[in-house]
Motif scaffolding. Sequence first.
Motif, PDB file in Angstrom:
ATOM      1  N   ALA A  55     -14.610  16.322   0.041  1.00  0.00           N
ATOM      2  CA  ALA A  55     -14.894  15.785  -1.195  1.00  0.00           C
ATOM      3  C   ALA A  55     -14.689  16.592  -2.399  1.00  0.00           C
ATOM      4  CB  ALA A  55     -16.446  15.326  -1.294  1.00  0.00           C
ATOM      5  N   SER A  77     -11.093  10.041   2.612  1.00  0.00           N
ATOM      6  CA  SER A  77     -12.393   8.970   2.457  1.00  0.00           C
ATOM      7  C   SER A  77     -13.154   9.440   1.794  1.00  0.00           C
ATOM      8  CB  SER A  77     -12.884   8.499   4.160  1.00  0.00           C
ATOM      9  OG  SER A  77     -11.801   7.941   4.687  1.00  0.00           O
ATOM     10  N   ALA A  78     -13.571  10.937   1.769  1.00  0.00           N
ATOM     11  CA  ALA A  78     -14.422  11.574   0.831  1.00  0.00           C
ATOM     12  C   ALA A  78     -14.315  11.612  -0.381  1.00  0.00           C
ATOM     13  CB  ALA A  78     -14.411  13.164   1.296  1.00  0.00           C
ATOM     14  N   ASP A  79     -15.419  11.371  -1.453  1.00  0.00           N
ATOM     15  CA  ASP A  79     -15.387  11.182  -2.730  1.00  0.00           C
ATOM     16  C   ASP A  79     -14.508  12.101  -3.441  1.00  0.00           C
ATOM     17  OD1 ASP A  79     -15.997  10.116  -5.231  1.00  0.00           O
ATOM     18  OD2 ASP A  79     -17.798  10.901  -5.500  1.00  0.00           O
ATOM     19  N   GLY A  80     -13.632  11.711  -4.177  1.00  0.00           N
ATOM     20  CA  GLY A  80     -12.622  12.646  -4.950  1.00  0.00           C
ATOM     21  C   GLY A  80     -11.646  13.328  -4.124  1.00  0.00           C
ATOM     22  N   SER A 104      -9.062   8.307  -4.988  1.00  0.00           N
ATOM     23  CA  SER A 104      -9.949   8.188  -5.804  1.00  0.00           C
ATOM     24  C   SER A 104     -10.122   9.260  -6.769  1.00  0.00           C
ATOM     25  CB  SER A 104     -11.542   8.119  -5.148  1.00  0.00           C
ATOM     26  OG  SER A 104     -11.741   9.135  -4.617  1.00  0.00           O
ATOM     27  N   ASP A 105      -8.914  10.085  -6.741  1.00  0.00           N
ATOM     28  CA  ASP A 105      -8.873  11.219  -7.802  1.00  0.00           C
ATOM     29  C   ASP A 105      -7.835  10.668  -8.764  1.00  0.00           C
ATOM     30  OD1 ASP A 105      -8.513  14.578  -8.132  1.00  0.00           O
ATOM     31  OD2 ASP A 105      -6.951  13.369  -8.783  1.00  0.00           O
ATOM     32  N   ARG A 435     -17.470  -0.622  -4.151  1.00  0.00           N
ATOM     33  CA  ARG A 435     -17.851   0.532  -4.017  1.00  0.00           C
ATOM     34  C   ARG A 435     -16.763   1.362  -3.201  1.00  0.00           C
ATOM     35  NH1 ARG A 435     -23.097   1.702  -4.499  1.00  0.00           N
ATOM     36  NH2 ARG A 435     -22.615   3.706  -4.281  1.00  0.00           N
ATOM     37  N   ASN A 437     -15.888   4.414  -2.633  1.00  0.00           N
ATOM     38  CA  ASN A 437     -16.022   5.574  -1.887  1.00  0.00           C
ATOM     39  C   ASN A 437     -17.156   5.575  -0.906  1.00  0.00           C
ATOM     40  OD1 ASN A 437     -13.741   7.056  -3.191  1.00  0.00           O
ATOM     41  ND2 ASN A 437     -15.200   6.961  -4.991  1.00  0.00           N
ATOM     42  N   ALA A 438     -17.756   4.702  -0.787  1.00  0.00           N
ATOM     43  CA  ALA A 438     -19.018   4.232  -0.055  1.00  0.00           C
ATOM     44  C   ALA A 438     -18.731   3.575   1.157  1.00  0.00           C
ATOM     45  CB  ALA A 438     -19.803   3.622  -0.840  1.00  0.00           C
ATOM     46  N   GLY A 476     -14.258   1.094   1.036  1.00  0.00           N
ATOM     47  CA  GLY A 476     -13.491   0.925  -0.212  1.00  0.00           C
ATOM     48  C   GLY A 476     -12.532  -0.196   0.272  1.00  0.00           C
TER      49      GLY A 476
END
Length: 504
Positions: A55, A77-80, A104-105, A435, A437-438, A476
Amino acid sequence: MARDKTARENDSEQSLLDRRAYLKMAGAAAASVAAVGATTSRVDAADYETIEVPAGSRETIRIGGGETFENKLIDISADGAHFRVVTSGSGWTIRNVGVKGQNSDTSDTYSCFALQCDSGGEGLVENLYMGDGSVDRCGHAAIGGYGNAGHVTLRNVHVQGWGADGIYLSQPGVEGNSGGTFTVENAFAKNNNIENIRIGTTGSVIRDSVVHVEGTDPVPSNESGQKAPRGVWLKEQSGLEVENCDIKVSGADAVFANDGGSGTLTDCRVDGSISGDVQTQNVTEGADVTPPEGVPMSAEEAASGGTSEGSSSDEPQTTEESDDEEDSEGDLLELVSGEDTSGVRYEFTVEGSVEKHESGDNAAESSDEITENGDGTVTVSGVAGNGYGDAFYVNGAVTAMDLDESDWTLRYDGEEVSVDELTLPKKLVIDGSNRPNAVSTYTFEVSGKARKSADIGSINDYDTVEDGTISGRVVGGKDGYRFSGDVTGFELDGPANVRVEDDS
Protein backbone atom coordinates in the motif's frame (compact mmCIF):
# COMPACT_ATOMS: atom_id res chain seq x y z
CA MET A 1 -0.90 17.75 -23.89
CA ALA A 2 0.12 17.05 -20.30
CA ARG A 3 0.56 13.34 -20.97
CA ASP A 4 3.12 13.98 -23.74
CA LYS A 5 5.19 16.26 -21.53
CA THR A 6 5.11 14.29 -18.33
CA ALA A 7 5.84 11.01 -20.06
CA ARG A 8 9.38 12.34 -20.51
CA GLU A 9 10.07 11.42 -16.91
CA ASN A 10 10.78 7.88 -18.15
CA ASP A 11 14.50 8.56 -18.20
CA SER A 12 14.73 10.43 -14.91
CA GLU A 13 12.49 8.36 -12.65
CA GLN A 14 14.46 6.28 -10.12
CA SER A 15 13.56 2.62 -9.89
CA LEU A 16 12.67 1.41 -6.39
CA LEU A 17 13.53 -2.15 -7.34
CA ASP A 18 16.45 -3.67 -9.20
CA ARG A 19 14.92 -4.68 -12.53
CA ARG A 20 16.74 -8.00 -12.46
CA ALA A 21 14.79 -8.92 -9.35
CA TYR A 22 11.82 -9.33 -11.68
CA LEU A 23 13.43 -10.89 -14.72
CA LYS A 24 13.32 -14.61 -15.16
CA MET A 25 16.58 -15.55 -13.46
CA ALA A 26 16.52 -18.79 -11.52
CA GLY A 27 16.23 -18.37 -7.76
CA ALA A 28 17.02 -14.65 -7.60
CA ALA A 29 13.58 -13.04 -7.86
CA ALA A 30 12.07 -13.78 -4.45
CA ALA A 31 15.11 -12.76 -2.43
CA SER A 32 15.71 -9.51 -4.32
CA VAL A 33 12.11 -8.32 -4.06
CA ALA A 34 11.64 -9.28 -0.42
CA ALA A 35 14.64 -7.16 0.47
CA VAL A 36 12.84 -3.95 -0.47
CA GLY A 37 9.41 -4.62 1.01
CA ALA A 38 7.45 -6.03 -1.92
CA THR A 39 6.76 -9.76 -1.86
CA THR A 40 6.68 -12.55 -4.41
CA SER A 41 4.97 -15.89 -4.09
CA ARG A 42 4.88 -18.98 -6.25
CA VAL A 43 1.42 -20.29 -7.09
CA ASP A 44 1.42 -24.08 -7.08
CA ALA A 45 -1.28 -24.45 -9.72
CA ALA A 46 0.52 -22.37 -12.35
CA ASP A 47 4.04 -21.41 -13.22
CA TYR A 48 3.99 -17.71 -12.45
CA GLU A 49 5.22 -15.35 -9.75
CA THR A 50 3.15 -12.78 -7.86
CA ILE A 51 4.71 -9.35 -7.37
CA GLU A 52 2.69 -7.83 -4.54
CA VAL A 53 3.10 -4.07 -4.31
CA PRO A 54 2.57 -2.71 -0.76
CA ALA A 55 0.00 0.00 0.00
CA GLY A 56 1.18 3.48 -0.89
CA SER A 57 4.24 2.12 -2.71
CA ARG A 58 5.36 2.63 -6.30
CA GLU A 59 7.54 -0.02 -7.93
CA THR A 60 9.37 0.39 -11.23
CA ILE A 61 10.48 -2.58 -13.30
CA ARG A 62 13.02 -1.89 -16.08
CA ILE A 63 13.53 -4.27 -18.98
CA GLY A 64 16.58 -3.82 -21.19
CA GLY A 65 17.64 -5.06 -24.60
CA GLY A 66 17.42 -8.82 -25.08
CA GLU A 67 15.66 -9.38 -21.73
CA THR A 68 12.40 -11.22 -21.14
CA PHE A 69 9.82 -10.41 -18.44
CA GLU A 70 7.27 -13.23 -18.33
CA ASN A 71 4.83 -15.21 -16.21
CA LYS A 72 4.25 -12.47 -13.63
CA LEU A 73 1.16 -11.33 -11.75
CA ILE A 74 1.54 -7.72 -10.56
CA ASP A 75 -0.84 -7.24 -7.63
CA ILE A 76 -1.72 -3.58 -6.97
CA SER A 77 -4.86 -4.33 -4.94
CA ALA A 78 -3.48 -2.55 -1.86
CA ASP A 79 -4.60 1.06 -1.34
CA GLY A 80 -2.43 3.43 -3.38
CA ALA A 81 -0.18 0.68 -4.73
CA HIS A 82 1.26 1.50 -8.15
CA PHE A 83 3.77 0.18 -10.66
CA ARG A 84 5.59 0.96 -13.92
CA VAL A 85 7.20 -1.32 -16.48
CA VAL A 86 9.72 0.59 -18.63
CA THR A 87 11.54 -0.94 -21.60
CA SER A 88 14.69 0.13 -23.46
CA GLY A 89 17.12 -1.19 -26.03
CA SER A 90 16.08 -3.82 -28.56
CA GLY A 91 14.95 -7.42 -28.63
CA TRP A 92 13.05 -7.30 -25.32
CA THR A 93 9.89 -9.33 -24.63
CA ILE A 94 6.98 -8.93 -22.19
CA ARG A 95 4.90 -12.13 -22.11
CA ASN A 96 2.18 -13.60 -19.87
CA VAL A 97 1.74 -10.67 -17.48
CA GLY A 98 -1.43 -9.85 -15.53
CA VAL A 99 -2.12 -6.72 -13.49
CA LYS A 100 -4.48 -7.46 -10.60
CA GLY A 101 -6.45 -4.68 -8.90
CA GLN A 102 -7.44 -1.17 -9.93
CA ASN A 103 -4.77 1.48 -10.33
CA SER A 104 -5.69 3.86 -7.48
CA ASP A 105 -2.61 6.11 -7.52
CA THR A 106 -3.52 9.60 -8.85
CA SER A 107 -0.32 11.49 -8.05
CA ASP A 108 1.26 11.70 -11.53
CA THR A 109 0.55 11.39 -15.24
CA TYR A 110 2.34 8.73 -17.27
CA SER A 111 2.01 5.24 -18.74
CA CYS A 112 2.06 2.12 -16.59
CA PHE A 113 3.66 0.16 -19.43
CA ALA A 114 6.12 2.49 -21.21
CA LEU A 115 7.12 0.65 -24.38
CA GLN A 116 10.16 1.87 -26.29
CA CYS A 117 13.03 0.36 -28.24
CA ASP A 118 16.00 1.68 -30.20
CA SER A 119 15.91 2.79 -33.83
CA GLY A 120 15.91 -0.29 -36.04
CA GLY A 121 15.10 -2.50 -33.07
CA GLU A 122 12.00 -4.44 -32.08
CA GLY A 123 10.02 -5.23 -28.94
CA LEU A 124 7.17 -7.68 -28.27
CA VAL A 125 4.27 -7.62 -25.79
CA GLU A 126 1.95 -10.62 -25.80
CA ASN A 127 -0.69 -12.03 -23.48
CA LEU A 128 -1.09 -8.99 -21.22
CA TYR A 129 -4.10 -8.35 -18.95
CA MET A 130 -4.91 -4.83 -17.72
CA GLY A 131 -8.65 -5.33 -17.42
CA ASP A 132 -9.16 -4.18 -13.81
CA GLY A 133 -8.75 -0.53 -14.90
CA SER A 134 -8.17 2.61 -12.85
CA VAL A 135 -10.10 4.75 -10.41
CA ASP A 136 -11.71 8.02 -11.43
CA ARG A 137 -9.37 11.01 -12.02
CA CYS A 138 -6.34 8.76 -12.44
CA GLY A 139 -3.89 10.26 -14.92
CA HIS A 140 -2.05 7.10 -15.92
CA ALA A 141 -2.43 5.58 -19.36
CA ALA A 142 -2.50 1.81 -19.29
CA ILE A 143 0.03 1.52 -22.15
CA GLY A 144 2.13 4.25 -23.75
CA GLY A 145 4.80 4.36 -26.43
CA TYR A 146 6.62 7.62 -25.78
CA GLY A 147 10.25 7.47 -26.91
CA ASN A 148 9.86 4.44 -29.14
CA ALA A 149 12.17 4.71 -32.15
CA GLY A 150 11.88 1.11 -33.40
CA HIS A 151 8.89 -1.19 -33.87
CA VAL A 152 6.81 -2.67 -31.05
CA THR A 153 4.19 -5.40 -31.52
CA LEU A 154 1.33 -5.82 -29.02
CA ARG A 155 -0.60 -9.08 -29.30
CA ASN A 156 -3.38 -10.64 -27.18
CA VAL A 157 -3.72 -7.57 -24.96
CA HIS A 158 -6.74 -6.79 -22.74
CA VAL A 159 -7.12 -3.17 -21.58
CA GLN A 160 -10.36 -2.08 -19.88
CA GLY A 161 -11.64 0.75 -17.71
CA TRP A 162 -8.67 3.17 -17.73
CA GLY A 163 -9.46 6.85 -17.15
CA ALA A 164 -6.56 8.54 -18.96
CA ASP A 165 -5.97 6.53 -22.12
CA GLY A 166 -6.11 2.86 -22.88
CA ILE A 167 -3.47 1.98 -25.49
CA TYR A 168 -1.79 5.35 -26.21
CA LEU A 169 0.82 4.95 -28.97
CA SER A 170 0.73 8.19 -30.98
CA GLN A 171 3.48 10.14 -29.16
CA PRO A 172 6.37 9.03 -31.45
CA GLY A 173 4.47 10.55 -34.39
CA VAL A 174 4.58 14.09 -33.00
CA GLU A 175 6.90 16.28 -35.10
CA GLY A 176 10.42 16.04 -33.71
CA ASN A 177 9.71 12.92 -31.66
CA SER A 178 11.26 9.48 -32.07
CA GLY A 179 9.11 8.17 -34.96
CA GLY A 180 8.74 4.54 -33.85
CA THR A 181 5.91 2.36 -35.16
CA PHE A 182 3.47 -0.10 -33.60
CA THR A 183 1.41 -3.14 -34.55
CA VAL A 184 -1.61 -3.89 -32.36
CA GLU A 185 -3.22 -7.24 -33.12
CA ASN A 186 -5.82 -9.43 -31.46
CA ALA A 187 -6.43 -6.83 -28.74
CA PHE A 188 -9.55 -6.23 -26.62
CA ALA A 189 -10.05 -2.61 -25.49
CA LYS A 190 -13.23 -1.72 -23.61
CA ASN A 191 -14.57 1.34 -21.79
CA ASN A 192 -11.30 3.28 -21.76
CA ASN A 193 -11.35 7.08 -21.68
CA ILE A 194 -9.81 9.55 -24.21
CA GLU A 195 -9.04 6.68 -26.59
CA ASN A 196 -9.17 2.93 -26.46
CA ILE A 197 -6.40 2.57 -29.05
CA ARG A 198 -4.45 5.48 -30.59
CA ILE A 199 -1.70 5.24 -33.22
CA GLY A 200 0.16 8.10 -34.89
CA THR A 201 3.17 7.05 -37.00
CA THR A 202 3.06 6.01 -40.66
CA GLY A 203 3.44 2.26 -40.81
CA SER A 204 1.46 1.61 -37.62
CA VAL A 205 -1.50 -0.76 -37.83
CA ILE A 206 -4.35 -2.12 -35.70
CA ARG A 207 -5.71 -5.47 -36.85
CA ASP A 208 -7.99 -8.32 -35.76
CA SER A 209 -9.03 -6.42 -32.63
CA VAL A 210 -12.21 -5.50 -30.75
CA VAL A 211 -12.98 -2.04 -29.35
CA HIS A 212 -16.14 -1.55 -27.28
CA VAL A 213 -17.44 1.48 -25.37
CA GLU A 214 -20.82 1.08 -23.68
CA GLY A 215 -21.30 4.81 -23.01
CA THR A 216 -19.80 7.41 -20.71
CA ASP A 217 -21.26 6.03 -17.45
CA PRO A 218 -18.96 2.98 -17.13
CA VAL A 219 -15.89 4.99 -18.19
CA PRO A 220 -13.75 6.67 -15.48
CA SER A 221 -12.73 10.30 -16.07
CA ASN A 222 -9.16 11.45 -16.65
CA GLU A 223 -7.13 13.60 -14.25
CA SER A 224 -9.01 16.73 -15.41
CA GLY A 225 -12.44 15.19 -14.97
CA GLN A 226 -13.01 14.81 -18.72
CA LYS A 227 -14.75 11.97 -20.48
CA ALA A 228 -14.26 11.39 -24.21
CA PRO A 229 -14.09 7.62 -24.72
CA ARG A 230 -13.17 7.45 -28.42
CA GLY A 231 -12.76 4.04 -29.96
CA VAL A 232 -9.83 4.24 -32.38
CA TRP A 233 -7.97 7.57 -32.71
CA LEU A 234 -5.71 8.24 -35.69
CA LYS A 235 -3.46 11.20 -34.91
CA GLU A 236 -0.28 13.03 -36.03
CA GLN A 237 0.61 11.26 -39.31
CA SER A 238 -0.96 9.74 -42.43
CA GLY A 239 -0.98 6.18 -43.72
CA LEU A 240 -2.38 4.63 -40.52
CA GLU A 241 -4.17 1.31 -40.99
CA VAL A 242 -7.05 -0.44 -39.22
CA GLU A 243 -7.80 -3.92 -40.55
CA ASN A 244 -10.46 -6.53 -39.75
CA CYS A 245 -11.57 -4.93 -36.49
CA ASP A 246 -14.92 -4.82 -34.69
CA ILE A 247 -15.59 -1.38 -33.21
CA LYS A 248 -18.73 -0.42 -31.28
CA VAL A 249 -18.81 2.90 -29.43
CA SER A 250 -21.51 4.87 -27.64
CA GLY A 251 -20.78 8.30 -26.18
CA ALA A 252 -17.97 9.35 -28.57
CA ASP A 253 -16.63 8.68 -32.06
CA ALA A 254 -16.02 5.06 -32.97
CA VAL A 255 -13.16 6.12 -35.24
CA PHE A 256 -11.65 9.60 -35.03
CA ALA A 257 -8.84 11.25 -37.04
CA ASN A 258 -7.40 14.74 -36.42
CA ASP A 259 -4.21 16.80 -35.94
CA GLY A 260 -2.69 15.52 -39.18
CA GLY A 261 -3.73 11.94 -38.58
CA SER A 262 -5.41 10.01 -41.38
CA GLY A 263 -5.80 6.42 -42.43
CA THR A 264 -7.88 3.61 -43.85
CA LEU A 265 -10.40 1.21 -42.36
CA THR A 266 -10.40 -2.08 -44.27
CA ASP A 267 -12.76 -5.06 -43.76
CA CYS A 268 -14.07 -3.67 -40.46
CA ARG A 269 -17.44 -3.75 -38.68
CA VAL A 270 -18.19 -0.38 -37.11
CA ASP A 271 -21.21 0.67 -35.00
CA GLY A 272 -20.82 4.38 -34.27
CA SER A 273 -19.61 7.55 -35.94
CA ILE A 274 -16.49 7.89 -38.12
CA SER A 275 -15.00 11.40 -38.11
CA GLY A 276 -12.06 13.08 -39.82
CA ASP A 277 -9.83 12.00 -42.71
CA VAL A 278 -10.69 8.31 -42.71
CA GLN A 279 -11.05 6.23 -45.87
CA THR A 280 -13.19 3.08 -45.74
CA GLN A 281 -12.95 -0.15 -47.71
CA ASN A 282 -15.56 -2.86 -47.13
CA VAL A 283 -16.75 -1.36 -43.83
CA THR A 284 -20.16 -2.51 -42.56
CA GLU A 285 -22.22 -2.33 -39.39
CA GLY A 286 -22.80 -5.24 -37.01
CA ALA A 287 -19.66 -5.25 -34.86
CA ASP A 288 -19.11 -8.44 -32.84
CA VAL A 289 -17.70 -7.26 -29.52
CA THR A 290 -16.90 -10.73 -28.18
CA PRO A 291 -13.28 -10.69 -26.94
CA PRO A 292 -10.95 -12.21 -29.54
CA GLU A 293 -9.79 -15.77 -29.01
CA GLY A 294 -6.55 -15.84 -27.04
CA VAL A 295 -7.08 -12.59 -25.14
CA PRO A 296 -6.70 -13.19 -21.37
CA MET A 297 -9.78 -12.43 -19.29
CA SER A 298 -8.12 -12.27 -15.86
CA ALA A 299 -4.74 -11.42 -14.37
CA GLU A 300 -4.22 -15.03 -13.29
CA GLU A 301 -5.03 -16.34 -16.75
CA ALA A 302 -2.53 -14.00 -18.34
CA ALA A 303 0.25 -14.74 -15.86
CA SER A 304 -0.13 -18.48 -16.26
CA GLY A 305 -0.35 -18.28 -20.04
CA GLY A 306 -3.71 -20.04 -19.80
CA THR A 307 -6.88 -19.85 -21.90
CA SER A 308 -10.31 -18.37 -21.23
CA GLU A 309 -13.05 -20.21 -19.37
CA GLY A 310 -15.40 -21.88 -21.83
CA SER A 311 -12.64 -23.36 -23.96
CA SER A 312 -13.09 -26.89 -25.20
CA SER A 313 -12.94 -29.75 -22.74
CA ASP A 314 -9.71 -31.52 -21.81
CA GLU A 315 -11.49 -34.87 -22.06
CA PRO A 316 -9.82 -37.16 -24.63
CA GLN A 317 -11.53 -37.69 -27.97
CA THR A 318 -13.25 -40.93 -28.80
CA THR A 319 -12.63 -42.57 -32.14
CA GLU A 320 -16.00 -41.27 -33.35
CA GLU A 321 -15.06 -37.63 -32.80
CA SER A 322 -13.47 -35.65 -35.62
CA ASP A 323 -10.67 -33.13 -35.74
CA ASP A 324 -13.10 -30.20 -35.58
CA GLU A 325 -13.35 -30.75 -31.80
CA GLU A 326 -9.64 -30.03 -31.40
CA ASP A 327 -9.97 -26.66 -33.12
CA SER A 328 -13.34 -25.57 -31.66
CA GLU A 329 -13.93 -23.40 -28.62
CA GLY A 330 -16.82 -23.69 -26.24
CA ASP A 331 -19.10 -26.36 -24.79
CA LEU A 332 -20.95 -28.86 -26.95
CA LEU A 333 -24.72 -28.26 -27.11
CA GLU A 334 -26.75 -31.07 -28.68
CA LEU A 335 -30.45 -30.80 -29.59
CA VAL A 336 -31.92 -34.25 -30.33
CA SER A 337 -35.47 -34.54 -31.70
CA GLY A 338 -37.91 -37.18 -30.49
CA GLU A 339 -38.31 -40.43 -32.42
CA ASP A 340 -41.95 -39.64 -33.29
CA THR A 341 -41.38 -36.04 -34.44
CA SER A 342 -41.15 -34.58 -37.92
CA GLY A 343 -39.82 -31.17 -38.92
CA VAL A 344 -39.73 -29.67 -35.41
CA ARG A 345 -38.00 -26.30 -35.10
CA TYR A 346 -35.74 -24.69 -32.52
CA GLU A 347 -34.13 -21.31 -31.96
CA PHE A 348 -31.70 -20.16 -29.30
CA THR A 349 -29.62 -17.05 -28.55
CA VAL A 350 -26.09 -16.87 -27.15
CA GLU A 351 -24.10 -13.97 -25.68
CA GLY A 352 -20.85 -14.84 -27.40
CA SER A 353 -20.17 -17.06 -30.39
CA VAL A 354 -21.43 -20.34 -31.83
CA GLU A 355 -19.77 -22.80 -34.20
CA LYS A 356 -21.38 -25.76 -35.94
CA HIS A 357 -20.36 -29.28 -34.93
CA GLU A 358 -20.42 -31.32 -38.14
CA SER A 359 -19.60 -34.91 -37.23
CA GLY A 360 -21.07 -37.78 -35.25
CA ASP A 361 -24.73 -38.73 -34.81
CA ASN A 362 -25.80 -35.15 -34.04
CA ALA A 363 -24.39 -32.64 -36.51
CA ALA A 364 -25.45 -29.20 -37.66
CA GLU A 365 -25.93 -28.89 -41.41
CA SER A 366 -25.70 -26.10 -43.96
CA SER A 367 -29.42 -25.37 -43.60
CA ASP A 368 -29.00 -24.59 -39.90
CA GLU A 369 -28.46 -20.85 -39.54
CA ILE A 370 -26.21 -18.83 -37.21
CA THR A 371 -27.05 -15.10 -37.36
CA GLU A 372 -24.99 -12.32 -35.73
CA ASN A 373 -27.30 -9.73 -34.18
CA GLY A 374 -24.80 -6.88 -34.01
CA ASP A 375 -24.96 -6.54 -30.22
CA GLY A 376 -22.56 -9.28 -29.16
CA THR A 377 -25.22 -12.01 -29.43
CA VAL A 378 -25.95 -14.64 -32.08
CA THR A 379 -29.20 -16.46 -32.84
CA VAL A 380 -29.19 -20.06 -34.04
CA SER A 381 -32.16 -21.74 -35.76
CA GLY A 382 -32.76 -25.13 -37.33
CA VAL A 383 -35.08 -28.07 -37.96
CA ALA A 384 -34.80 -31.79 -37.18
CA GLY A 385 -37.02 -34.84 -36.62
CA ASN A 386 -37.29 -38.63 -36.39
CA GLY A 387 -34.66 -38.88 -33.66
CA TYR A 388 -32.00 -36.89 -35.52
CA GLY A 389 -30.27 -33.90 -33.93
CA ASP A 390 -28.04 -30.88 -34.40
CA ALA A 391 -24.97 -29.89 -32.42
CA PHE A 392 -23.00 -26.68 -31.86
CA TYR A 393 -20.03 -25.44 -29.90
CA VAL A 394 -21.26 -22.59 -27.69
CA ASN A 395 -18.72 -20.08 -26.39
CA GLY A 396 -20.74 -17.85 -24.06
CA ALA A 397 -24.04 -17.88 -22.18
CA VAL A 398 -27.22 -19.32 -23.71
CA THR A 399 -29.74 -16.60 -22.83
CA ALA A 400 -32.90 -17.81 -24.62
CA MET A 401 -34.26 -21.06 -26.06
CA ASP A 402 -37.43 -21.26 -28.15
CA LEU A 403 -38.68 -24.82 -28.74
CA ASP A 404 -41.33 -27.30 -27.60
CA GLU A 405 -39.46 -29.08 -24.84
CA SER A 406 -41.62 -32.20 -25.21
CA ASP A 407 -40.16 -32.73 -28.70
CA TRP A 408 -36.49 -32.43 -27.76
CA THR A 409 -33.73 -33.81 -25.57
CA LEU A 410 -31.03 -31.25 -24.76
CA ARG A 411 -27.49 -32.14 -23.77
CA TYR A 412 -24.94 -29.53 -22.68
CA ASP A 413 -21.32 -30.55 -22.23
CA GLY A 414 -22.46 -34.19 -22.18
CA GLU A 415 -25.13 -33.71 -19.49
CA GLU A 416 -28.88 -33.80 -20.16
CA VAL A 417 -30.46 -30.48 -19.17
CA SER A 418 -33.81 -28.71 -19.21
CA VAL A 419 -34.35 -25.38 -20.92
CA ASP A 420 -34.31 -23.58 -17.55
CA GLU A 421 -31.06 -25.29 -16.57
CA LEU A 422 -29.51 -24.38 -19.90
CA THR A 423 -30.57 -20.76 -20.18
CA LEU A 424 -30.06 -19.93 -16.49
CA PRO A 425 -32.46 -16.98 -16.80
CA LYS A 426 -31.29 -15.04 -13.75
CA LYS A 427 -28.18 -12.90 -13.23
CA LEU A 428 -26.33 -12.35 -9.97
CA VAL A 429 -23.90 -9.42 -9.97
CA ILE A 430 -21.61 -8.54 -7.05
CA ASP A 431 -20.45 -4.99 -7.74
CA GLY A 432 -17.54 -3.57 -5.75
CA SER A 433 -16.83 -0.60 -8.01
CA ASN A 434 -18.33 1.80 -5.45
CA ARG A 435 -15.26 1.20 -3.24
CA PRO A 436 -12.31 0.60 -5.61
CA ASN A 437 -9.78 -0.39 -2.93
CA ALA A 438 -12.01 -2.38 -0.58
CA VAL A 439 -12.25 -6.18 -0.53
CA SER A 440 -15.66 -7.84 -0.43
CA THR A 441 -16.05 -11.60 0.01
CA TYR A 442 -19.31 -13.44 -0.60
CA THR A 443 -21.07 -16.79 -0.56
CA PHE A 444 -24.45 -17.47 -2.17
CA GLU A 445 -26.52 -20.61 -2.39
CA VAL A 446 -29.08 -21.21 -5.15
CA SER A 447 -31.70 -23.93 -5.50
CA GLY A 448 -30.93 -24.50 -9.18
CA LYS A 449 -27.75 -24.50 -11.23
CA ALA A 450 -25.20 -21.71 -11.58
CA ARG A 451 -22.14 -20.86 -13.64
CA LYS A 452 -19.73 -17.96 -14.00
CA SER A 453 -20.40 -15.42 -16.72
CA ALA A 454 -17.60 -13.37 -18.27
CA ASP A 455 -20.27 -11.35 -20.08
CA ILE A 456 -21.46 -9.65 -16.88
CA GLY A 457 -18.39 -9.70 -14.64
CA SER A 458 -14.78 -10.74 -14.27
CA ILE A 459 -13.64 -14.33 -13.79
CA ASN A 460 -10.66 -15.25 -11.64
CA ASP A 461 -9.31 -18.00 -9.43
CA TYR A 462 -11.02 -16.59 -6.32
CA ASP A 463 -14.47 -17.36 -7.76
CA THR A 464 -15.95 -20.86 -7.47
CA VAL A 465 -19.25 -22.55 -8.29
CA GLU A 466 -19.93 -25.98 -6.81
CA ASP A 467 -23.22 -27.80 -6.16
CA GLY A 468 -25.25 -24.59 -6.23
CA THR A 469 -22.88 -22.68 -3.96
CA ILE A 470 -21.26 -19.53 -5.35
CA SER A 471 -18.33 -17.92 -3.57
CA GLY A 472 -15.61 -15.41 -4.37
CA ARG A 473 -14.31 -11.91 -3.80
CA VAL A 474 -14.25 -8.56 -5.59
CA VAL A 475 -11.76 -5.71 -5.23
CA GLY A 476 -13.12 -2.67 -7.03
CA GLY A 477 -14.67 -4.70 -9.83
CA LYS A 478 -17.64 -6.93 -10.61
CA ASP A 479 -18.26 -10.66 -10.47
CA GLY A 480 -21.15 -12.08 -12.47
CA TYR A 481 -23.04 -15.36 -12.51
CA ARG A 482 -26.07 -16.84 -14.23
CA PHE A 483 -28.34 -19.17 -12.28
CA SER A 484 -31.73 -20.85 -12.13
CA GLY A 485 -34.02 -21.36 -9.15
CA ASP A 486 -33.91 -19.06 -6.12
CA VAL A 487 -31.24 -17.62 -3.85
CA THR A 488 -31.49 -19.72 -0.68
CA GLY A 489 -28.44 -18.49 1.22
CA PHE A 490 -26.47 -15.28 1.38
CA GLU A 491 -23.32 -14.01 3.11
CA LEU A 492 -21.46 -10.81 2.21
CA ASP A 493 -18.52 -9.26 4.02
CA GLY A 494 -17.60 -5.88 2.58
CA PRO A 495 -19.15 -2.83 0.90
CA ALA A 496 -20.04 -4.37 -2.48
CA ASN A 497 -23.55 -3.97 -3.87
CA VAL A 498 -25.50 -7.05 -4.94
CA ARG A 499 -28.26 -7.27 -7.51
CA VAL A 500 -30.32 -10.10 -8.93
CA GLU A 501 -31.92 -9.70 -12.33
CA ASP A 502 -34.69 -12.04 -13.43
CA ASP A 503 -35.68 -13.15 -16.94
CA SER A 504 -32.60 -11.54 -18.51
